[in-house]
Every structure is written in structure tokens, then in C-alpha cells.
Scaffold this active site. Structure first.
Site, PDB file in Angstrom:
ATOM      1  N   GLN A  48      37.463  36.457  30.297  1.00  0.00           N
ATOM      2  CA  GLN A  48      36.847  37.561  31.038  1.00  0.00           C
ATOM      3  C   GLN A  48      36.281  38.644  30.124  1.00  0.00           C
ATOM      4  O   GLN A  48      35.490  39.467  30.552  1.00  0.00           O
ATOM      5  CB  GLN A  48      37.863  38.187  32.006  1.00  0.00           C
ATOM      6  CG  GLN A  48      38.228  37.268  33.159  1.00  0.00           C
ATOM      7  CD  GLN A  48      39.320  37.865  34.018  1.00  0.00           C
ATOM      8  OE1 GLN A  48      40.498  37.801  33.665  1.00  0.00           O
ATOM      9  NE2 GLN A  48      38.959  38.465  35.141  1.00  0.00           N
TER      10      GLN A  48
ATOM     11  N   CYS B 255      39.709  39.490  41.879  1.00  0.00           N
ATOM     12  CA  CYS B 255      39.445  39.178  40.477  1.00  0.00           C
ATOM     13  C   CYS B 255      38.648  40.312  39.842  1.00  0.00           C
ATOM     14  O   CYS B 255      37.685  40.803  40.435  1.00  0.00           O
ATOM     15  CB  CYS B 255      38.662  37.870  40.399  1.00  0.00           C
ATOM     16  SG  CYS B 255      38.234  37.366  38.727  1.00  0.00           S
ATOM     17  N   LEU B 256      39.042  40.715  38.634  1.00  0.00           N
ATOM     18  CA  LEU B 256      38.322  41.787  37.927  1.00  0.00           C
ATOM     19  C   LEU B 256      36.894  41.358  37.596  1.00  0.00           C
ATOM     20  O   LEU B 256      36.047  42.206  37.337  1.00  0.00           O
ATOM     21  CB  LEU B 256      39.068  42.165  36.642  1.00  0.00           C
ATOM     22  CG  LEU B 256      40.419  42.876  36.854  1.00  0.00           C
ATOM     23  CD1 LEU B 256      41.189  42.951  35.543  1.00  0.00           C
ATOM     24  CD2 LEU B 256      40.220  44.265  37.440  1.00  0.00           C
TER      25      LEU B 256
ATOM     26  N   GLY C 236      46.258  41.247  35.758  1.00  0.00           N
ATOM     27  CA  GLY C 236      46.149  40.142  34.817  1.00  0.00           C
ATOM     28  C   GLY C 236      44.752  40.101  34.246  1.00  0.00           C
ATOM     29  O   GLY C 236      43.815  40.630  34.854  1.00  0.00           O
TER      30      GLY C 236
ATOM     31  N   HIS D 162      40.770  30.787  34.664  1.00  0.00           N
ATOM     32  CA  HIS D 162      39.715  31.438  33.869  1.00  0.00           C
ATOM     33  C   HIS D 162      39.541  30.737  32.511  1.00  0.00           C
ATOM     34  O   HIS D 162      38.426  30.570  32.032  1.00  0.00           O
ATOM     35  CB  HIS D 162      40.059  32.907  33.596  1.00  0.00           C
ATOM     36  CG  HIS D 162      39.685  33.853  34.702  1.00  0.00           C
ATOM     37  ND1 HIS D 162      38.399  33.992  35.156  1.00  0.00           N
ATOM     38  CD2 HIS D 162      40.430  34.727  35.428  1.00  0.00           C
ATOM     39  CE1 HIS D 162      38.366  34.916  36.119  1.00  0.00           C
ATOM     40  NE2 HIS D 162      39.597  35.375  36.313  1.00  0.00           N
TER      41      HIS D 162
ATOM     42  N   HIS E  91      45.937  31.926  38.252  1.00  0.00           N
ATOM     43  CA  HIS E  91      44.572  32.475  38.349  1.00  0.00           C
ATOM     44  C   HIS E  91      43.969  32.643  36.943  1.00  0.00           C
ATOM     45  O   HIS E  91      42.814  32.286  36.703  1.00  0.00           O
ATOM     46  CB  HIS E  91      44.653  33.825  39.082  1.00  0.00           C
ATOM     47  CG  HIS E  91      43.363  34.570  39.216  1.00  0.00           C
ATOM     48  ND1 HIS E  91      42.741  34.802  40.420  1.00  0.00           N
ATOM     49  CD2 HIS E  91      42.577  35.166  38.281  1.00  0.00           C
ATOM     50  CE1 HIS E  91      41.623  35.486  40.219  1.00  0.00           C
ATOM     51  NE2 HIS E  91      41.500  35.735  38.932  1.00  0.00           N
ATOM     52  N   GLU E  92      44.774  33.140  35.998  1.00  0.00           N
ATOM     53  CA  GLU E  92      44.266  33.380  34.637  1.00  0.00           C
ATOM     54  C   GLU E  92      44.036  32.071  33.881  1.00  0.00           C
ATOM     55  O   GLU E  92      43.074  31.952  33.121  1.00  0.00           O
ATOM     56  CB  GLU E  92      45.230  34.278  33.844  1.00  0.00           C
ATOM     57  CG  GLU E  92      45.548  35.636  34.472  1.00  0.00           C
ATOM     58  CD  GLU E  92      44.340  36.448  34.910  1.00  0.00           C
ATOM     59  OE1 GLU E  92      43.232  36.227  34.395  1.00  0.00           O
ATOM     60  OE2 GLU E  92      44.503  37.303  35.790  1.00  0.00           O
TER      61      GLU E  92
HETATM   62 ZN    ZN Z   1      40.162  36.787  37.714  1.00  0.00          ZN
END
Ligand code: ZN
Length: 195
Positions: free
Chosen positions: A50, A106-107, A45, A152, A148-149
Site C-alpha cells: 500500500q 481499506c486505506l 493495518g 495486499h 486482509h493485509e
Molecule cells: Zn487494505
């Protein structure tokens, strides 16, 4: 085009994202670039925040990958019914049911994982890539990833959902050890996923 993913503690990750008025060709291109960036980083995702775009857009894809990272059996019936790749503008959770936990990564905080509590089943509404309104009910990893997104898009990270003790410990660990070189990182050790 592969975009740069901002990493914690970059203050730009803390900005609140704004809804889109309509899905323009530029925004479609951004969604495609975000998918490409997410696949290149082996994530499931990615939120526009991000990649330093303060708009309410997220992408996800939790289908099994060729590298065998996820097992197809892991997908729930509801997950199989969801459009994939999943692209949504102005996402809004309209119903929530139950609780679940998952070891989230998380990226924007690569290589660190912590157990986070989320809602188990959600109904989410928003605009698709063609600007058409749609609604999906889902659970499993997709529901976790979408929550989660959306965090963000509100300037929140999974670190903010830990107890103060665990959050402090994790932040200290990141400060001390930093992030691994993505080219050298061990990417096929287990099934932990980043989003
Ligand atoms: Zn993340």
C-alpha cells in the site's frame, strides 16, 4: 515519516510482493514509517504494497485508541496475547479454522465498506522486527486484518472477495463518487475501520 498510501485503482497495488532475506535496518525503518502512516490515517493495518514497497511486510494495531473508536471489550483473549503493535515480515498462515464475516474497509479504498467472509481463527508465522521467527494464533479483528493485509501482499483487494454483482456495483460507485478529502472526511461517525 508519513508515506503516501496508494489508492485503488492504482496498478501498483496489483503487484505481488517478495519475501525478505533478512530484516535490515532499512526494513526496520520502513516498518516504523508504516506504523506512523497507519496511525496518522486512523487505520488498524497496513501492508507494504500500500506504500509502494513490493516486499512481504505488514503492520497492524487493533488496540483501543484514545479517541474511543474501539472498545477494549471488543478484544478477544487471543488478540490480547498477540504482540502489539503487530509487525511481521514474510507472513504465512499455517492453519485456518472456521468462518466469520466483517464489514471491511481499506486505506487504499477509503470510505467504502463491504462485508467480506474470512477465516475465523488463524495461526500465522513469520519474522518479527528483530528477524526472529515467531508464530501467533489469533482470531477476532486481528485475524481478519492479517488476512486482509496478506491479500495486499498478493496484489489482491477486498473488492476481489465480493460477489461479481457487488464488486461491479462498488467499482461503479467509486468511479462516480471518488474518494473524500481526508481533511474533510467524517472520522468519528461509527466503529468501521480501515486497513
Ligand atoms: Zn487494505
Amino acid at each position: 515519516m508519513i508515506l503516501e498510501i496508494l489508492k485503488y485503482p492504482d496498478p501498483r497495488l496489483r503487484k505481488r510482493c517478495e519475501p525478505v532475506a533478512e530484516v535490515t535496518p532499512e526494513l526496520k525503518k520502513l516498518a516504523e514509517d508504516m506504523l506512523e502512516t497507519m496511525y496518522a490515517s486512523r487505520g488498524i493495518g497496513l501492508a507494504a504494497a500500500q506504500v509502494n514497497q513490493q516486499i512481504r511486510l505488514l503492520v497492524a494495531d487493533i488496540r483501543p485508541k484514545e479517541n474511543g473508536r474501539y472498545k477494549v471489550d471488543d478484544m478477544t483473549d487471543l488478540e490480547r496475547q498477540a504482540p502489539m503493535p503487530f509487525i511481521i515480515f514474510n507472513p504465512e498462515i499455517v492453519s485456518k479454522d472456521g468462518k466469520t464475516t466483517y464489514d471491511e474497509g481499506c486505506l487504499s479504498v477509503p470510505s467504502y465498506f463491504e462485508t467480506v467472509e474470512r477465516t475465523k481463527v488463524i495461526e500465522i508465522r513469520g519474522l518479527d522486527i528483530n528477524g526472529q521467527e515467531f508464530m501467533v494464533k489469533t482470531d477476532g479483528l486481528l485475524a481478519i486484518c492479517l488476512q486482509h493485509e496478506i491479500d495486499h501482499l498478493d496484489g489482491k483487494l477486498f473488492l476481489d472477495r465480493l460477489t461479481p454483482i457487488r464488486a461491479t456495483r462498488l467499482k461503479a460507485k467509486i468511479k462516480k463518487n471518488g474518494y473524500p478529502d481526508p481533511d474533510k472526511a467524517d472520522q468519528d461517525d461509527d466503529q468501521e475501520v480501515e486497513m
